[in-house]
Structure formats: C-alpha cells, structure tokens
Design an enzyme around this catalytic site. Sequence first.
Site, PDB file in Angstrom:
ATOM      1  N   ASP A  84       0.798  -1.292  -0.314  1.00 29.67           N
ATOM      2  CA  ASP A  84      -0.072  -0.102   0.335  1.00 29.67           C
ATOM      3  C   ASP A  84       1.092   1.305   0.235  1.00 29.67           C
ATOM      4  O   ASP A  84       0.587   2.117   0.187  1.00 29.67           O
ATOM      5  CB  ASP A  84      -1.288  -0.085   1.310  1.00 29.67           C
ATOM      6  CG  ASP A  84      -2.427  -0.531   1.089  1.00 29.67           C
ATOM      7  OD1 ASP A  84      -3.209  -1.407  -0.239  1.00 29.67           O
ATOM      8  OD2 ASP A  84      -2.082  -2.325   1.770  1.00 29.67           O
ATOM      9  N   ASP A 105      -6.531  -4.064  -6.206  1.00 26.63           N
ATOM     10  CA  ASP A 105      -6.220  -2.961  -6.121  1.00 26.63           C
ATOM     11  C   ASP A 105      -4.811  -2.161  -5.837  1.00 26.63           C
ATOM     12  O   ASP A 105      -4.205  -1.116  -6.079  1.00 26.63           O
ATOM     13  CB  ASP A 105      -6.373  -2.923  -4.261  1.00 26.63           C
ATOM     14  CG  ASP A 105      -8.074  -3.833  -4.228  1.00 26.63           C
ATOM     15  OD1 ASP A 105      -8.103  -4.623  -4.346  1.00 26.63           O
ATOM     16  OD2 ASP A 105      -7.911  -3.284  -3.275  1.00 26.63           O
TER      17      ASP A 105
HETATM   18  N1  GLY Z   1      -7.489  -1.386  -0.704  1.00 26.43           N
HETATM   19  C1  GLY Z   1      -8.221  -1.208  -0.084  1.00 26.43           C
HETATM   20  C2  GLY Z   1      -9.670  -1.035  -0.481  1.00 26.43           C
HETATM   21  O1  GLY Z   1      -9.386  -1.243  -1.619  1.00 26.43           O
HETATM   22  O2  GLY Z   1     -11.070  -1.533   0.584  1.00 26.43           O
END
Ligand code: GLY
Length: 392
Positions: free
Chosen positions: A116, A176
């Site tokens: 992330d 993501d």
């Molecule tokens: N990347 C985590 C979400 O979109 O919840």
Amino acid sequence: MTKNTFYTVCCLLVLTAACKKTSKEVPNKANDEKTVTYSDRFSELLNYPVDAVAFPRSADSTGQIKKVPSKDWTSGFFPGSLYMIYKLTGEKKYLDRAKEWTALVEDQKFNDRTHDMGFKIFCSFGNGYRLEKDSIYKNIIIQSAKTLATRYSDTVGATRSWDFGRDRWQFPVIVDNMMNLELLFEATNYSGDSTYYKMANQHAKTTLKNHFRPNHSIYHVVDYDTISGDVRMKVTHQGFNDESTWARGQGWGIYGYTMAYRYTKDSTFLEQAKNTADFYLNHPNLPKDGIPYWDFDAPKIPNEPRDASAGALVASALIELYQYTKDQKYLDFSDKMMKSLSSPDYVLQKTSSIPFILDHATGNWPKNDEIDGPLNYADYYFLEALVRRKNL
Ligand code: GLY
C-alpha cells in the site's frame, strides 16, 4: 474558469440536486432544515487535531471516529484531501495543514510489509511534491519506491500485495495494487532509474492477463505460485463471492489502467480502461445516480448499501479517461456522478463535528466493517475529481 465561476457552478449543481431529490433509489439522509454543502465541510478537516497515531479513517453512525496510525493503508488520504482542498480554494492554511500531516507518513518509506506504499506515500508526499517540488519529498518518494520494489517477483511479474493469509495464498495480488503503480512510474521520472517503470509496466501486463473476466469485470484476488509463477486461484476478499464484481475493485481497475496508460502510452492499457469503464457504466444493477452498490452482484439489490468511495474514484478516473479518448460519454457520466455526490443525498448532513465530507461509503462488507458511512478515501477521490474537472 475563474475561482468565482467555479464556485457558482458548484453551488448550482448542489441546488439543482437538492430540488430534484425525489428518487426513492438514493440513500437519502438529508436534513431538510439546512442543506450542508461539501465546501461547508472543508473546515472540519482543517480543524481536526494533528496526531501521529490518529489519522481519521472513517466514522460510524454515532459519529465515533476510527483513528489509525501511519502504517494503515489509508493514512495518505487525509493529507491528500487537504492538498486537494488547497488546490480548490487557494487557501494556504490547507496547504500548511496538509504538510503537517504528510510529515507523519514519512516513517512508511521503509515499511516493506505492505504493497500500500502508493496509497500512503503518493497521496501525501506525491501531491506535496507536485505542488512544491521539495527535493526532500522527492527523495522520500524514491526511497518508498525502492522499498515497494522489494515485493516484486520476476517469476510472477508483479508486486506481492499481502503478507497475511499464508495458509491460503502463496503470492496474492489484488486489483487494488494497480493504484500503487503511480508511485513506481513517478519514481523513475524523479530518479532516472528505469527499474521502477519496468516493474510497474510488467505488473500492469500481468494483471491485465489474469485479473479480468471475458466481460471485463475484475477478480479481486489472484494468487500465484511463487516457484512457477502460475495462477493458483482467482477469488475475492472484499466482494460478495469469488465470481461477483466488487464495485471498488472495478473502480481500481478503471483508474489503474487509465493511469498506467498515462505513463506508458500502451494502447492495450487504454483499451482495458475503456472496457472496464464500459462494464461499470452499462451495468443493469448500477443505480440511476451512477453511485454503485458495494458489489454489482450483491444479493439484496436494491436494498444494499452503496459505496460512495467506488463512485468517487470512478468519477475521477473517467475525467482522465475522457482526456485520452475524447469520448464525451465518460465526461458526461463523471459529471452525473459528481452531481449525485455533491448533493445532500451524499454530502454528510450531520451537524456533529467529524472530519469527513461524504456519507454512504462501504469499506469491507464481508467483515461487516465500515458499512454505509464516511471513509477518508471516498473524500480524497471526490476532491481529486473536483480538482481534475476544474483543471480540464
Ligand atoms: N485497498 C483496500 C480497499 O480498497 O479496501
């Protein structure tokens, strides 16, 4: 457009939406006595006290704020939102406050336990660097890319998303993760080291090959074999089931491939962005206001919570997609979504002081966590869309 004209247009949008507030489909919690506009809420973000271990992430229906430390995947969004408000208003107090919060994310530049990094570092330092070109920010971005690069596998051709779930997965990659590529692409621009660009480009190609169904909907998680690089399974983590289409995942795909095209000019990425967007725009379960239910296949539609975060990030992505395609339908759809999100149906009408703008976002339905309330990333992408629209 001058700043005054921009605000006049925004106020008109809000007023028009308020007058048309008749649909039974929208989750209307508006307080009929006084309409709160999104810009009324800017000061709530400014006045929230700066605290290294208390980034505001979400709020429950009682107004209780969920506060997280910098290692949380959402820590970059709050400073990012303040940068966006500065871009909208030109008021330096928002820039100053954004920088205070940004400094508190720096420790993440060495955190190699997560993919992330892009969300955390690019929404904070990335926005700050684009505004002020501070070389300290640049070096932090490059170090963060270096750390993220340690999660890249040549065998798989992607960066690993999660470290948890080792009993189920060997090398999970979630859609993501496309969003973290912006950090890698820019790190090459800032450093001249093409390693990051190559990793990001290959990650996008691998995801394109394995994450999409023939109808251009997206699997949330693809797990790879660490030895052969083969796909082991395609499943979900935050969607309704493995074959359903989780709305925010679809949004990450639209945004991710539009952004990947920005850096690579690879026409297959643009084609994928268009196809992924068209799936969203034409879906029979998409409500008339353009803001999706949390999953396109959620079983109790229309009695399912919306996800304003998915709506906001798609609205922002469509503006950029319009810039590359010149296809008016993407801009018109983004405008429609922003009109919905700017209306009292979505702008938080609560009078209590919480540092959020939008309501009706859904974080993690399978875990019954953060359902139908404010989320800091819904605000971030909503504000980014306002900035992008203003700059068109
Ligand atoms: N990347 C985590 C979400 O979109 O919840």
